[in-house]
Design an enzyme around this catalytic site. Structure first.
Site, PDB file in Angstrom:
ATOM      1  NE  ARG A 141      54.429  16.037  35.166  1.00  0.00           N
ATOM      2  CZ  ARG A 141      53.559  15.071  35.325  1.00  0.00           C
ATOM      3  NH1 ARG A 141      52.495  15.004  34.558  1.00  0.00           N
ATOM      4  NH2 ARG A 141      53.743  14.147  36.256  1.00  0.00           N
ATOM      5  CG  HIS A 182      42.072  25.753  32.022  1.00  0.00           C
ATOM      6  ND1 HIS A 182      40.803  26.266  31.947  1.00  0.00           N
ATOM      7  CD2 HIS A 182      41.946  24.418  31.816  1.00  0.00           C
ATOM      8  CE1 HIS A 182      39.942  25.282  31.730  1.00  0.00           C
ATOM      9  NE2 HIS A 182      40.616  24.159  31.649  1.00  0.00           N
ATOM     10  CG  HIS A 213      46.964  24.654  29.064  1.00  0.00           C
ATOM     11  ND1 HIS A 213      45.782  24.667  29.772  1.00  0.00           N
ATOM     12  CD2 HIS A 213      47.435  23.414  29.141  1.00  0.00           C
ATOM     13  CE1 HIS A 213      45.552  23.470  30.243  1.00  0.00           C
ATOM     14  NE2 HIS A 213      46.543  22.686  29.888  1.00  0.00           N
ATOM     15  CB  THR A 254      45.994  21.577  23.622  1.00  0.00           C
ATOM     16  OG1 THR A 254      45.211  21.231  24.754  1.00  0.00           O
ATOM     17  CG2 THR A 254      45.219  22.547  22.760  1.00  0.00           C
ATOM     18  NE  ARG A 255      43.477  13.993  25.367  1.00  0.00           N
ATOM     19  CZ  ARG A 255      43.892  13.611  26.578  1.00  0.00           C
ATOM     20  NH1 ARG A 255      45.184  13.592  26.877  1.00  0.00           N
ATOM     21  NH2 ARG A 255      43.036  13.233  27.486  1.00  0.00           N
TER      22      ARG A 255
END
Ligand code: PPS
Length: 576
Positions: free
Chosen positions: A295, A206, A209, A201-202
């Site tokens: 996605r 929340h 996720h 992740t970048r």
């Protein structure tokens, strides 16, 4: 380079190519490095060097030679056939490359001064960056952040060659959350985790996720590694200090025995599908057996036509295509959305018919944070929101930059001075004026008006303004700033810290020339001054400035007030 593509890969990540030398060689290299030509690595090159040296980029042994570079761009493989989707280059200036020959050795220095590696230069080449962009990113559209970087910020010469590593880049932040591939593998082995799924992740994490990562790890009966990128991400992203504080909160919502958090010093390229394959290889090197691809993985956002660069599941498709030779299993995942009636997150395809789905996009989140608006409980955890709020104060407390651009004599300085006076009257924040002439006197006295010098001048102004904005002050800049690409760079530099309001002072050239307050237009027409903006040097008009003003139609007082109204409209200043 090693590791034939059909080699069986062990569950703990396969062969690791670490490039740090042993102690005897280290002593020799330290002595040798003193006399070598020395290249100061930029932020991106430090990230790349770290992952080369610690084995995160195995099986690479250095920066790509031309043969490998062309093969990677064209076929996603090194020249020997090994799968490798993203070119890793050392780009240097013509001045540095001049006099270098194949076989020479150079020292690669960290910005703090220490030599990280010695490189044996095998190849010196000038890439066709348009072809590179087309092949690697499938586009030459400069709305793609990496295409923009390649065209405007990358140095023109690439050096290829093997590295001998002296030391890894130092890190002063979150040391306890940083691990080399070897350290993570050892840690997993110690814990008996032989099936770890990595989550990339970048962004802040929340509830969606968390749900996604939990489901993916349960489906793969795997332990979970939350592996966020803290090197370089997309311009405008939430900075990693804030994100890490959020991850530290989020990780508490996972069972301690099954989940780990580690930070990855990667410089992302926002390359969508190719980047997903790259991320998978990197996670394999870090000892993971599985990798979640969701996605729009590593998506660069919209192109200049407002469309997505890549399809939402293109990345999954490409990783699937190479699944057999990757040595890490993809755990594909759909977007998770919140179904209000179920009070639950579910994959989008499992949403019951007619059910009301709630979703807050990253852009919407940033908007709400910047505006100080409410964020619902179903969306995130109160602790995460509070960490984000600390970093995103309401707009009336944020810093901002007003960036005037326009021809010489257009009235930039006059409006800027009036605006400064008004903002000082308001008095909520300190105000600094970086006027064109003032900057040239104090910051850029050695610079002329060539394209290169003007760019340097504007970047200096941008840097100072970004520091002021970061520290919640007001910077007013008033240079000509004739180049769109440099203005965009400055906008990005400042936008990550606060407001950026571009004001195009669009007074027509004929009017500026007619006024000719400093007598410079007359001199330029007479050929006594060369490269004069508007006469024999270009001015690229801003495409989307926040404000356009014209001093041939309104007084400077009226126009300064227009800018003030725009600041008020955007929420940066308040009427009591
Ligand atoms: S730039 O292009 O943004 O770096 O220019 P800037 O730093 O704003 O400096 C512009 C002022 O320098 C004077 N000057 C020239 N301007 C344009 N072209 C040439 N060749 C040139 N030579 C000197 C000019 O007075 C500009 O001041 P302003 O305030 O814009 O009139």
């Amino acid at each position: 380079m090693t590791n034939p593509s059909n080699e069986l890969v062990a569950p703990h990540g396969g062969a690791l190519k670490e490039l740090l030398v042993d102690e005897t060689r280290l002593a020799e290299l330290k002595r040798e490095a003193v006399d070598l030509p020395s290249w100061d690595l930029n932020e991106r090159q430090v990230c790349d060097s770290e992952l080369l040296l610690n084995g995160g980029f195995s099986p690479l042994e250095g920066f790509l030679t031309r043969k490998d570079f062309e093969s990677v761009c064209g076929n996603m493989r090194l020249a020997d056939g090994t799968l490798w989707p993203i070119p890793i280059n050392l780009d240097v200036t013509e001045a540095f490359a001049e006099g270098l020959n194949a076989g020479d050795r150079i020292a690669l220095r960290h910005p703090e001064g220490m030599v990280l590696a010695v490189m044996t230069v095998e190849d010196i080449y000038r890439p066709d960056v348009r072809a590179q962009a087309e092949q690697v990113f499938g586009t030459v559209d400069e709305a793609h952040p990496e295409v923009f970087r390649l065209f405007h910020q990358s140095n023109p010469v690439y050096l290829g060659g093997r590295l001998e590593g002296l030391e890894l880049p130092p890190h002063h932040t979150f040391k306890h959350l940083r691990h080399t591939p070897r350290e993570l593998r050892d840690w997993f082995a110690k814990l008996g985790w032989n099936n770890v799924v990595a989550f990339q992740t970048r962004n802040p994490m929340h509830r969606a996720h968390v749900e996604l990562a939990k489901r993916a790890s349960q489906q793969g009966a795997a332990n979970l590694l939350i592996h966020p990128v803290v090197g370089m991400t997309k311009p405008g992203d939430v900075d990693y200090f804030v994100r890490v504080r959020c991850y530290q909160e989020v990780v508490k919502h996972f069972p301690e025995q099954t989940t780990a958090l580690s930070l990855l010093p990667l410089a992302m390229r926002m390359g969508g599908p190719r980047e997903a394959v790259w991320h998978a290889i990197i996670r394999k090197n870090f000892g993971c057996a599985r990798f979640i691809v969701g996605r729009d993985h590593a998506g660069p956002g919209k192109n200049s036509q407002g469309e997505d660069f890549y399809g939402p599941y293109d990345a999954q498709e490409l990783v699937r295509k190479y699944q057999d030779e990757l040595g890490i299993v993809m755990q594909p995942f759909e977007e998770m959305v919140y179904v209000e009636d179920l009070a639950q997150y579910v994959p989008r395809s499992e949403v019951p018919e007619d059910a009301r789905v709630l979703n807050i996009s990253g852009t919407e989140l940033r908007r709400r944070l910047k505006e100080g608006l409410e964020l619902p409980d179903w969306f995130s955890y109160p602790e995460v929101i509070s960490k984000l709020r600390e970093a995103f104060p309401p707009k009336r407390e944020q810093g901002f930059t007003v960036f005037f651009t326009g021809l010489s004599g257009s009235g930039k300085s006059t409006i800027a001075n009036i605006l400064m006076a008004k903002l000082m009257e308001i008095g909520t924040r300190p105000v600094t004026l970086l006027d064109g002439d003032l900057v040239r006197k104090h910051l850029s006295s050695e610079l002329g008006f060539s394209k290169e010098h003007r760019e340097t001048n504007i970047k200096r102004i941008g840097y100072v303004a970004s520091e002021i904005t970061k520290n919640r002050g007001i910077a007013i800049c008033a240079p000509i700033a004739p180049y769109a690409a440099t203005r965009r760079e400055v906008r990005e530099m400042i936008g990550q810290y606060g407001g950026f309001i571009e004001v195009h002072v669009a007074t027509p050239l004929a009017v500026c020339e007619e006024r000719d307050r400093k007598g410079l237009y007359a001199k330029a027409r007479a050929g006594l001054i060369k490269q004069f903006t508007g006469i024999d040097d270009p001015y690229e008009e801003p495409e989307n400035p926040e404000v356009v003003v014209d001093t041939s139609r309104f007084s400077a007082d009226e126009l300064a007030h227009q800018v003030l109204l725009q600041l008020e409209k955007q929420g940066y200043i308040d009427r009591e």
